[in-house]
Design a protein around this motif. Sequence first.
Motif, PDB file in Angstrom:
ATOM      1  N   SER A  80       3.540  13.519  44.902  1.00 42.05           N
ATOM      2  CA  SER A  80       2.588  12.570  44.336  1.00 42.05           C
ATOM      3  C   SER A  80       1.829  13.262  43.214  1.00 42.05           C
ATOM      4  N   VAL A  81       1.943  12.723  42.002  1.00 41.87           N
ATOM      5  CA  VAL A  81       1.302  13.288  40.818  1.00 41.87           C
ATOM      6  C   VAL A  81       0.162  12.373  40.401  1.00 41.87           C
ATOM      7  N   VAL A  82      -1.032  12.944  40.186  1.00 47.64           N
ATOM      8  CA  VAL A  82      -2.184  12.131  39.827  1.00 47.64           C
ATOM      9  C   VAL A  82      -2.850  12.685  38.573  1.00 47.64           C
ATOM     10  N   THR A  83      -3.358  11.780  37.741  1.00 48.40           N
ATOM     11  CA  THR A  83      -4.143  12.098  36.549  1.00 48.40           C
ATOM     12  C   THR A  83      -5.380  11.220  36.585  1.00 48.40           C
ATOM     13  N   VAL A  84      -6.519  11.749  36.138  1.00 48.31           N
ATOM     14  CA  VAL A  84      -7.769  10.986  36.133  1.00 48.31           C
ATOM     15  C   VAL A  84      -8.352  10.982  34.723  1.00 48.31           C
ATOM     16  N   GLY A  85      -8.768   9.815  34.248  1.00 47.19           N
ATOM     17  CA  GLY A  85      -9.449   9.767  32.953  1.00 47.19           C
ATOM     18  C   GLY A  85      -9.200   8.476  32.215  1.00 47.19           C
ATOM     19  N   ARG A  86      -9.734   8.436  31.010  1.00 49.07           N
ATOM     20  CA  ARG A  86      -9.548   7.268  30.148  1.00 49.07           C
ATOM     21  C   ARG A  86      -8.155   7.285  29.543  1.00 49.07           C
ATOM     22  N   VAL A  87      -7.463   6.151  29.606  1.00 52.16           N
ATOM     23  CA  VAL A  87      -6.173   6.026  28.956  1.00 52.16           C
ATOM     24  C   VAL A  87      -6.424   5.893  27.455  1.00 52.16           C
ATOM     25  N   GLY A  88      -6.041   6.901  26.705  1.00 54.40           N
ATOM     26  CA  GLY A  88      -6.291   6.882  25.269  1.00 54.40           C
ATOM     27  C   GLY A  88      -5.783   8.143  24.618  1.00 54.40           C
ATOM     28  N   ALA A  89      -6.214   8.336  23.377  1.00 52.26           N
ATOM     29  CA  ALA A  89      -5.696   9.452  22.592  1.00 52.26           C
ATOM     30  C   ALA A  89      -6.139  10.797  23.153  1.00 52.26           C
ATOM     31  N   GLN A  90      -7.384  10.897  23.641  1.00 52.56           N
ATOM     32  CA  GLN A  90      -7.852  12.202  24.103  1.00 52.56           C
ATOM     33  C   GLN A  90      -7.049  12.692  25.292  1.00 52.56           C
ATOM     34  N   LYS A  91      -6.907  11.863  26.313  1.00 53.80           N
ATOM     35  CA  LYS A  91      -6.150  12.277  27.495  1.00 53.80           C
ATOM     36  C   LYS A  91      -4.645  12.224  27.255  1.00 53.80           C
ATOM     37  N   ASP A  92      -4.240  11.641  26.153  1.00 51.70           N
ATOM     38  CA  ASP A  92      -2.875  11.701  25.621  1.00 51.70           C
ATOM     39  C   ASP A  92      -1.829  11.208  26.619  1.00 51.70           C
ATOM     40  N   PHE A  93      -1.854   9.907  26.860  1.00 50.88           N
ATOM     41  CA  PHE A  93      -0.883   9.314  27.777  1.00 50.88           C
ATOM     42  C   PHE A  93       0.549   9.490  27.264  1.00 50.88           C
ATOM     43  N   GLU A  94       0.718   9.590  25.934  1.00 51.20           N
ATOM     44  CA  GLU A  94       2.059   9.756  25.381  1.00 51.20           C
ATOM     45  C   GLU A  94       2.656  11.116  25.778  1.00 51.20           C
ATOM     46  N   PHE A  95       1.804  12.143  25.872  1.00 47.01           N
ATOM     47  CA  PHE A  95       2.277  13.445  26.335  1.00 47.01           C
ATOM     48  C   PHE A  95       2.742  13.345  27.786  1.00 47.01           C
ATOM     49  N   LEU A  96       1.976  12.629  28.610  1.00 42.66           N
ATOM     50  CA  LEU A  96       2.387  12.447  30.008  1.00 42.66           C
ATOM     51  C   LEU A  96       3.734  11.743  30.078  1.00 42.66           C
ATOM     52  N   LEU A  97       3.943  10.750  29.224  1.00 44.08           N
ATOM     53  CA  LEU A  97       5.225  10.039  29.242  1.00 44.08           C
ATOM     54  C   LEU A  97       6.372  10.972  28.865  1.00 44.08           C
ATOM     55  N   ARG A  98       6.126  11.892  27.928  1.00 42.22           N
ATOM     56  CA  ARG A  98       7.173  12.856  27.566  1.00 42.22           C
ATOM     57  C   ARG A  98       7.475  13.792  28.742  1.00 42.22           C
ATOM     58  N   VAL A  99       6.412  14.233  29.425  1.00 41.88           N
ATOM     59  CA  VAL A  99       6.610  15.091  30.596  1.00 41.88           C
ATOM     60  C   VAL A  99       7.417  14.357  31.662  1.00 41.88           C
ATOM     61  N   LYS A 100       7.057  13.134  31.929  1.00 44.20           N
ATOM     62  CA  LYS A 100       7.748  12.361  32.974  1.00 44.20           C
ATOM     63  C   LYS A 100       9.220  12.167  32.628  1.00 44.20           C
ATOM     64  N   ALA A 101       9.508  11.928  31.340  1.00 39.97           N
ATOM     65  CA  ALA A 101      10.896  11.732  30.931  1.00 39.97           C
ATOM     66  C   ALA A 101      11.721  13.003  31.091  1.00 39.97           C
ATOM     67  N   LEU A 102      11.069  14.158  31.009  1.00 40.34           N
ATOM     68  CA  LEU A 102      11.762  15.439  31.153  1.00 40.34           C
ATOM     69  C   LEU A 102      11.936  15.851  32.605  1.00 40.34           C
ATOM     70  N   LEU A 103      11.287  15.137  33.509  1.00 43.92           N
ATOM     71  CA  LEU A 103      11.295  15.512  34.930  1.00 43.92           C
ATOM     72  C   LEU A 103      11.890  14.362  35.731  1.00 43.92           C
ATOM     73  N   PRO A 104      13.204  14.358  35.929  1.00 43.39           N
ATOM     74  CA  PRO A 104      13.812  13.270  36.709  1.00 43.39           C
ATOM     75  C   PRO A 104      13.157  13.166  38.077  1.00 43.39           C
ATOM     76  N   ASP A 105      12.778  11.955  38.441  1.00 48.70           N
ATOM     77  CA  ASP A 105      12.036  11.748  39.678  1.00 48.70           C
ATOM     78  C   ASP A 105      12.963  11.825  40.888  1.00 48.70           C
ATOM     79  N   PRO A 106      12.736  12.810  41.753  1.00 49.10           N
ATOM     80  CA  PRO A 106      13.466  12.779  43.030  1.00 49.10           C
ATOM     81  C   PRO A 106      12.938  11.634  43.883  1.00 49.10           C
ATOM     82  N   PRO A 107      13.654  11.263  44.926  1.00 54.27           N
ATOM     83  CA  PRO A 107      13.194  10.153  45.776  1.00 54.27           C
ATOM     84  C   PRO A 107      11.799  10.410  46.329  1.00 54.27           C
ATOM     85  N   GLY A 108      10.965   9.392  46.247  1.00 57.46           N
ATOM     86  CA  GLY A 108       9.641   9.478  46.843  1.00 57.46           C
ATOM     87  C   GLY A 108       8.536   9.944  45.937  1.00 57.46           C
TER      88      GLY A 108
END
Length: 381
Positions: free
Chosen positions: A195-223
């Motif tokens: 379970s991966v959690v992030t806390v904060g405002r969705v916007g440029a500072q917390k950089d949701f686009e960077f998180l999306l790049r990380v997620k795309a590079l990390l294939p999700d195992p089951p669960g």
Amino acid sequence: MRRETPRILHVTESMNGGTAAAIVEFVRSTPQFEHHLLFRGRAGGGRARTAAPDLPVRFEDLFGGSRDAGGGLLSLGRALRETLPAVAPRIVHLHGGRAGLVGRTVIPAVARSATGPAILYTPHCFGFERTDLPAVALRLLRGAERAVAASTDLAVCVSPREAGLATELGIPAVVVPNTTRARTARPDRTRHVGSVVTVGRVGAQKDFEFLLRVKALLPDPPGVTWTWVGGGDPRGEAALRAAGVRVTGWRSPAEVRNHLAAADAYLHTAAWDGCPLPLLEAAAAGLPLVARSIPALDSLGLDPDLGTAEAVAAELATVLATGRPSRPRLQEAFAARHTPQAQAAALADAYATALGAIPAPVPRASHPAAGSLTEVEVTRR
């Protein structure tokens, strides 16, 4: 003769978000002073998490007096002119860039240097650290800071990076660590669900686009689940949800702690920051941190090798597989430096330095420039 308790007036553009939580901790760390608050009310994202109704203590228990200036920055400036003679603080502690600019413009104009308060300034991350603005805007922000630097007696900074930038502007600076008293009990993990959690405002500072790049590079195992606790930019929220990230919207501090307790890893993807409180809350909970390398966090001793999405994805994979960061001692040292005791000692020294630089307190004005004392100090003990 009875010695008067020194009064400190905290001024901020808004009591929402991480700045509000940081101010609360500053006040709780220095009960030997009488604290007052002037802020500008603002609706919007973050209100449910850290606005006055959801703070861990009541305003009247924290502050000798508080006032919501309302309106915009001009209203904050007018309210500051009125509040100064009413409270007669020995220290004015400005929080955030906007309040910092207003305060360092207004106070020298209305308070003579021989009797006026010491001016302390905590940027909570300088505005010219932003990465989402054009170069000309960043030059203007830096120029504004430089223009009022001479009116600053001391910069109270939340990271060595921030202190270094203040020094470059010509402002004496000290580092006072942020902290949190929030304690989250996490159950022992016999298996790593993912379970991966992030806390904060969705916007440029917390950089949701960077998180999306990380997620795309990390294939999700089951669960494996991904949760962003907070809200903000509708476009960003939609992009996160489309990628399989749950976006909760703004939640109370207790609900945030529940999300931390249920998580296996805390992911911090900010493009610029000061010393974020959610990161401290996650560290205090013993949650493994995976924090993107930026100058502020590097200066706080977190892993400097996590500057790319690829490096962050690899570290996150390690944490999800083992339940531990690859460099646990960095996280342990980070948590150890940001205790309430460490903050109390450093902040007391900073306030003592400021008090030593100014004369004895001026008696509280009997008749404020505008309005009665009751109107200026909305809440009283």
